[in-house]
Design an enzyme around this catalytic site. Structure first.
Site, PDB file in Angstrom:
ATOM      1  N   GLU A 168      47.848  11.174  63.782  1.00 52.00           N
ATOM      2  CA  GLU A 168      48.665  10.657  64.877  1.00 52.00           C
ATOM      3  C   GLU A 168      47.999  10.776  66.249  1.00 52.00           C
ATOM      4  O   GLU A 168      48.422  11.557  67.110  1.00 52.00           O
ATOM      5  CB  GLU A 168      50.036  11.346  64.879  1.00 52.00           C
ATOM      6  N   GLU A 352      53.232   9.710  55.938  1.00 47.61           N
ATOM      7  CA  GLU A 352      54.428  10.481  56.289  1.00 47.61           C
ATOM      8  C   GLU A 352      55.589   9.536  56.486  1.00 47.61           C
ATOM      9  O   GLU A 352      55.439   8.502  57.131  1.00 47.61           O
ATOM     10  CB  GLU A 352      54.278  11.254  57.613  1.00 47.61           C
TER      11      GLU A 352
END
Length: 435
Positions: A168, A352
């Site tokens: 991320e 995720e």
């Protein structure tokens, strides 16, 4: 239980669950160095209830039990991160042998249980001595990160099924250097602009270092949102363009097209590192797969009071998790299709998704709906090959502390007792029973 079956996603589809080192390990002993989350959490007001990750889920000591849970749930793979300060306490230089030994035990434990190790090099725990030198604002971090990547590749590369460089990068750069919500907690446009570039430059240098160690199956994990305008007005469409560029296109365009969106390079021209364009060949090094983390959508409205980025995010009318995040499975379907059509034909993995929620019946429905979204995306040509549930355990949820529970396994933080939830049982039932 789920309405979708394993077979609906294809015979070779990979199912896993995911965690991150700082959120579960604890074990801040045995030579582990300080990281930016240790000091950020120690600063009053940064984290709810002044919680920190000093103990977390005590995974450092309880990892065999946790790996047993993954195996018994029927999962194929475990996505985990290595803690940079546990391996190289100062960030560069001397290696901590006890850190090497811990990840040797952990990775070997996965293999012994038939689990594929999916490693992430960086999930936000930058060694504090590197932050003292400017951290992600310092171009030298590309060299520091490559050194760390080479260490991981040398010691563990022959046993890893897949490796991601960074988790991320939007959070590493923008959330942490412009919005100030995560460590190191800056609210500065120059700091953010530098971090936005350096995080992808470091990704590229790490890819080179890993390949030099003979590693294969390399990727990056991007958190993406389904960006949408609040209305179809020209102003809100412009706000959407900014929002989509900031959250999605900066990272997708950088990694896959070797350039950044013009709307942002123009807005950030005076803050970006001089000569950043010369780095784009490194930023866009060829990959073997892409990981996508998805949780919600971004709904953008024009806001003239914010001249740098004239946008504000507004809440929509969709159902929400207990963090107030909108639940939007169609957004995942749309994102997977968009990435496969506009950016890359590489294999995609949902690395995720999950929800913070105490009502686990809602979590079961969440996963069922998002697995269905993956199947729908496959039906439109997206080459999606795996799905990792976030998270295996209730854990330290960063600035939310221990208030927020994403786990498919409940953790009693007083006793560290693990108790599988209904969502764990739903995965277990699906994965142990194929048509």
């Amino acid at each position: 239980m789920f309405s979708i079956s394993r077979d609906d996603l294809g015979p070779n589809f990979l199912f896993g669950t995911a965690t991150a080192a700082y959120q579960i390990e604890g074990g801040q002993t045995d030579g582990r160095g300080s990281c930016i989350w240790d000091t950020f959490a120690a600063t009053p007001g940064n984290v709810k209830n002044a919680h920190d990750g000093a103990t977390a889920c005590d995974h450092y000591n309880r990892w065999p039990e946790d790996l047993d849970l993954i195996r018994d749930g029927g999962f194929d793979a475990y996505r985990f991160s290595l803690a940079w300060p546990r391996l190289i306490p100062e960030g560069t230089g001397a290696v901590n042998p006890k850190g090497i030994a811990f990840y040797d035990r952990l990775i070997d434990g996965m293999l012994e249980r038939g689990l594929k190790p999916y490693a992430t090099l960086y999930h936000w725990d930058l060694p504090s001595p590197l932050q003292d030198k400017g951290g992600w604002m310092n171009r030298d971090i590309a060299k520091w990160f490559a050194e760390y990547a080479a260490l991981v590749g040398h010691h563990f590369g022959d046993r890893l099924a897949a490796t991601a460089t960074i988790n991320e990068p939007w959070c590493v750069a923008f959330l942490s250097h412009f919005l100030g919500i995560h460590a190191p907690g800056y609210r500065d446009i120059r700091a953010a602009s530098r971090a936005m570039h350096h995080v992808l430059l470091a990704h590229g240098t790490a890819i080179d270092a890993l390949r030099a160690e003979g590693m294969k199956n390399l990727g990056i994990v991007l958190n993406l949102e389904k960006a949408e305008p609040f209305s179809e007005s020209a102003e809100d469409r412009l706000a959407f363009d900014y929002g989509d560029a900031l959250f999605n296109r900066w990272y997708l365009d950088g990694v896959f097209k070797g350039r950044y969106p013009d709307i942002l390079t123009s807005a950030l021209a005076q803050y970006l590192p001089e000569g950043f364009e010369k780095d784009m060949d490194v930023v866009s090094r060829p990959l073997d797969w892409l990981g996508i983390n998805y949780y919600t959508r971004g709904l953008y409205k024009y806001d003239a009071s914010r001249p740098a980025f004239p946008v504000t995010q507004v809440k929509g009318d969709l159902p929400k998790s207990d963090l107030g995040w909108e639940i939007y499975p169609k957004g995942l379907e749309d994102l997977l299709v968009r990435v496969s059509r506009e950016y890359t034909k590489l294999p995609l993995y949902v690395t995720e998704t999950g929800m913070s929620e105490t009502d686990d019946t809602r979590r079961v429905q969440f996963y069922d709906d998002h697995l269905r979204a993956v199947a729908n995306a496959q039906g439109q040509g997206a080459d999606v090959r795996g799905f990792f549930a976030w998270s295996l355990l209730d854990n330290y949820e960063w600035a939310e502390g221990y208030n927020s529970r994403f786990g498919i396994v409940h953790v009693d933080y007083e006793t560290q007792k693990r108790t599988p939830k209904g969502s764990y049982r739903a995965f277990q039932g699906m994965l142990h029973n194929t048509r």
